[in-house]
Write a protein that holds these residues in place. Structure first.
Motif, mmCIF file in Angstrom:
data_model
loop_
_atom_site.group_PDB
_atom_site.id
_atom_site.type_symbol
_atom_site.label_atom_id
_atom_site.label_comp_id
_atom_site.label_asym_id
_atom_site.label_seq_id
_atom_site.Cartn_x
_atom_site.Cartn_y
_atom_site.Cartn_z
ATOM 1 N N ILE A 133 59.314 47.751 46.357
ATOM 2 C CA ILE A 133 58.724 46.472 46.762
ATOM 3 C C ILE A 133 58.041 46.607 48.116
ATOM 4 O O ILE A 133 56.930 46.099 48.328
ATOM 5 N N VAL A 134 58.701 47.311 49.040
ATOM 6 C CA VAL A 134 58.126 47.496 50.379
ATOM 7 C C VAL A 134 56.886 48.376 50.308
ATOM 8 O O VAL A 134 55.902 48.142 51.023
ATOM 9 N N HIS A 135 56.929 49.378 49.457
ATOM 10 C CA HIS A 135 55.767 50.262 49.323
ATOM 11 C C HIS A 135 54.551 49.512 48.791
ATOM 12 O O HIS A 135 53.413 49.859 49.111
ATOM 13 N N CYS A 136 54.782 48.466 48.000
ATOM 14 C CA CYS A 136 53.667 47.688 47.459
ATOM 15 C C CYS A 136 52.919 46.948 48.563
ATOM 16 O O CYS A 136 51.715 46.720 48.447
ATOM 17 N N CYS A 137 53.618 46.563 49.630
ATOM 18 C CA CYS A 137 52.940 45.893 50.748
ATOM 19 C C CYS A 137 52.541 46.880 51.841
ATOM 20 O O CYS A 137 52.176 46.467 52.968
ATOM 21 N N GLU A 138 52.636 48.177 51.538
ATOM 22 C CA GLU A 138 52.207 49.250 52.434
ATOM 23 C C GLU A 138 52.993 49.291 53.742
ATOM 24 O O GLU A 138 52.536 49.852 54.742
ATOM 25 N N GLU A 139 54.157 48.676 53.768
ATOM 26 C CA GLU A 139 55.057 48.692 54.932
ATOM 27 C C GLU A 139 54.342 48.228 56.204
ATOM 28 O O GLU A 139 54.583 48.752 57.301
ATOM 29 N N GLN A 140 53.502 47.239 56.073
ATOM 30 C CA GLN A 140 52.772 46.693 57.214
ATOM 31 C C GLN A 140 53.314 45.308 57.555
ATOM 32 O O GLN A 140 53.509 44.475 56.674
ATOM 33 N N VAL A 141 53.546 45.084 58.842
ATOM 34 C CA VAL A 141 53.977 43.789 59.343
ATOM 35 C C VAL A 141 52.794 43.152 60.065
ATOM 36 O O VAL A 141 52.297 43.688 61.054
ATOM 37 N N LEU A 142 52.322 42.020 59.541
ATOM 38 C CA LEU A 142 51.173 41.316 60.109
ATOM 39 C C LEU A 142 51.669 40.226 61.056
ATOM 40 O O LEU A 142 52.822 39.784 60.984
ATOM 41 N N THR A 143 50.796 39.779 61.930
ATOM 42 C CA THR A 143 51.173 38.786 62.937
ATOM 43 C C THR A 143 50.176 37.630 62.932
ATOM 44 O O THR A 143 49.023 37.767 62.523
ATOM 45 N N LEU A 144 50.665 36.483 63.404
ATOM 46 C CA LEU A 144 49.847 35.285 63.617
ATOM 47 C C LEU A 144 50.117 34.769 65.022
ATOM 48 O O LEU A 144 51.280 34.620 65.421
ATOM 49 N N ALA A 145 49.056 34.502 65.781
ATOM 50 C CA ALA A 145 49.217 33.925 67.108
ATOM 51 C C ALA A 145 49.476 32.428 66.987
ATOM 52 O O ALA A 145 49.306 31.823 65.920
ATOM 53 N N THR A 146 49.882 31.826 68.074
ATOM 54 C CA THR A 146 50.159 30.388 68.076
ATOM 55 C C THR A 146 48.890 29.602 67.757
ATOM 56 O O THR A 146 47.814 29.892 68.293
ATOM 57 N N GLU A 147 49.017 28.638 66.838
ATOM 58 C CA GLU A 147 47.917 27.782 66.370
ATOM 59 C C GLU A 147 46.859 28.552 65.581
ATOM 60 O O GLU A 147 45.781 28.032 65.337
ATOM 61 N N GLN A 148 47.174 29.752 65.156
ATOM 62 C CA GLN A 148 46.272 30.477 64.271
ATOM 63 C C GLN A 148 46.566 30.087 62.836
ATOM 64 O O GLN A 148 47.725 29.965 62.434
ATOM 65 N N THR A 149 45.525 29.903 62.046
ATOM 66 C CA THR A 149 45.693 29.451 60.672
ATOM 67 C C THR A 149 45.832 30.633 59.727
ATOM 68 O O THR A 149 45.096 31.617 59.828
ATOM 69 N N TYR A 150 46.792 30.520 58.837
ATOM 70 C CA TYR A 150 46.956 31.514 57.779
ATOM 71 C C TYR A 150 46.071 31.181 56.586
ATOM 72 O O TYR A 150 45.516 32.064 55.942
ATOM 73 N N ALA A 151 45.935 29.899 56.282
ATOM 74 C CA ALA A 151 45.109 29.443 55.161
ATOM 75 C C ALA A 151 44.531 28.082 55.520
ATOM 76 O O ALA A 151 45.180 27.273 56.189
ATOM 77 N N VAL A 152 43.307 27.828 55.076
ATOM 78 C CA VAL A 152 42.610 26.568 55.314
ATOM 79 C C VAL A 152 42.439 25.862 53.985
ATOM 80 O O VAL A 152 42.061 26.481 52.977
ATOM 81 N N GLU A 153 42.709 24.597 53.979
ATOM 82 C CA GLU A 153 42.651 23.795 52.758
ATOM 83 C C GLU A 153 41.240 23.801 52.168
ATOM 84 O O GLU A 153 40.255 23.497 52.847
#
Length: 360
Positions: free
Chosen positions: A129-149
């Motif tokens: 399962i971890v190999h499927c996500c390429e063992e990468q940890v992504l980050t989001l800064a404060t007030e950064q949008t992950y998805a927009v409606e």
């Protein structure tokens, strides 16, 4: 066969081949070697048991090498003890290499202990399962949008590791996403593998966040190939979606001051898009949900109402008028609008009737 048995019998009758036993005992190194070998053979199973076993055996055979070199003065004792010590040391090196290979990064190790270990997921399956996500940890800064409606396409599935994400729709706050919850599980379940779509909500990081993300195509391929992983994700996503639904149910409780149940059929009249146009029927259904029914006053029996014509008429009894059903006031909290609930509910892939419990 008889010759061999007779030979063994002669050796037993003759006694020991030693002409004379040594009067002095061996040195301390010899006894230390045997103690270490005894402790080593008491080791258990598993990786750490093997560490215990081969660690003591290596030390014991090294002591045997020293005893054979300095005390016994036997070349065969030295060679055999040295060979056995080298084999044990090589086995220890192999165990260390396996442990380093099996070690996961800190974030993924904590994720396994928190989410997968209670479900007894094998470590090798978790690595796939971890190999499927390429063992990468992504980050989001404060007030950064992950998805927009209405803009961000649904092309991945993400799991929040740390921080807090705010979910909103049309500027109205819906709920929060906390660590070890999926960020877009409703969107994932609402589409088939061959379909495409966009987010119906906006996801904004309220704090610094970290998350892992699986590409949609790669994860679908893994779920198709591994049935166990597919069942695992179905259980995790189903639990995550149910938690989000009950979170919305709590928002209704916070708005009206009354606890509703999204499974009740009568709640559909409140949450449905036609609630404003239903007129008196809608209000009646709302009253049935918001307040208990008032029992009507009991009628007086007919036999008690009849009086003889010659008797003095009794005093007139004034029965209290039945209380009017005053509609309970609903305090405004601005947390969740009624008309927004069904639209967000539909992103889970359900209709209003399913949300109200109309069908099993």
């Amino acid at each position: 066969m008889s010759a061999n048995s007779s030979r063994v019998g002669q050796l037993l009758l003759q006694g020991s081949a030693c002409i004379s036993w040594k009067q002095d005992v061996e040195g301390a190194v010899y006894h230390l070697a045997n103690c270490l070998l005894l402790l080593g053979f008491m080791g258990g199973s598993g990786v750490y048991g093997c560490f215990y076993l081969f660690g003591f055996l290596s030390a014991g055979y090294l002591c045997c090498v020293l005893w054979g070199w300095f005390s016994a003065c036997g070349l065969d004792i030295v060679l055999w003890s040295f060979l056995l010590a080298v084999v044990c040391l090589l086995q220890l090196a192999h165990l260390v290499y396996r442990l380093r290979e099996d070690t996961l990064p800190e974030e993924f190790d904590l994720l396994y202990k928190t989410l997968c270990l209670p479900l007894q997921v094998p470590l090798q399956t978790y690595k796939e399962i971890v190999h499927c996500c390429e063992e990468q940890v992504l980050t989001l800064a404060t007030e950064q949008t992950y998805a927009v409606e209405g803009e961000t396409p649904i092309n991945r599935l993400s799991l929040l590791l740390s921080g807090r994400v705010r979910v909103s729709q049309d500027g109205q706050f819906l709920h929060y996403i906390f660590p070890y919850q999926f960020m877009d599980s409703p969107e994932w379940e609402s589409l088939q593998p061959s379909e495409e779509g966009v987010f119906q909500v906006t996801l904004t990081a309220e704090t610094s966040c970290s998350y892992i993300s699986w590409p949609r195509k790669s994860l679908h391929l893994l779920l198709t190939k591994e049935r166990y992983i597919s069942c695992l994700f179905s259980a995790l996503l189903g639990y995550d979606i149910s938690e989000k639904l009950y979170t919305l149910n709590d928002k209704l409780f916070a708005k009206f001051g009354l606890r509703f149940d999204i499974r009740l059929p009568s709640l559909y009249h409140v949450l449905g898009p036609t609630a404003a146009d239903a007129g008196p029927e809608s209000e009646k259904g709302d009253e049935e949900v918001c307040e208990p029914a008032v029992s009507p006053p009991q009628a007086t029996p007919t036999s008690l109402q009849q009086t003889p014509p010659c008797s003095t008429p009794p005093a007139t009894t004034n029965f209290p008028a039945p209380p009017t059903r005053a509609r309970l006031s609903r305090p405004d909290s601005g947390i969740l609008e009624i008309d927004d609930f069904p639209s967000y509910f539909r992103q889970f892939g359900f209709s209003g009737k399913v949300a109200a419990g109309r069908i099993p």
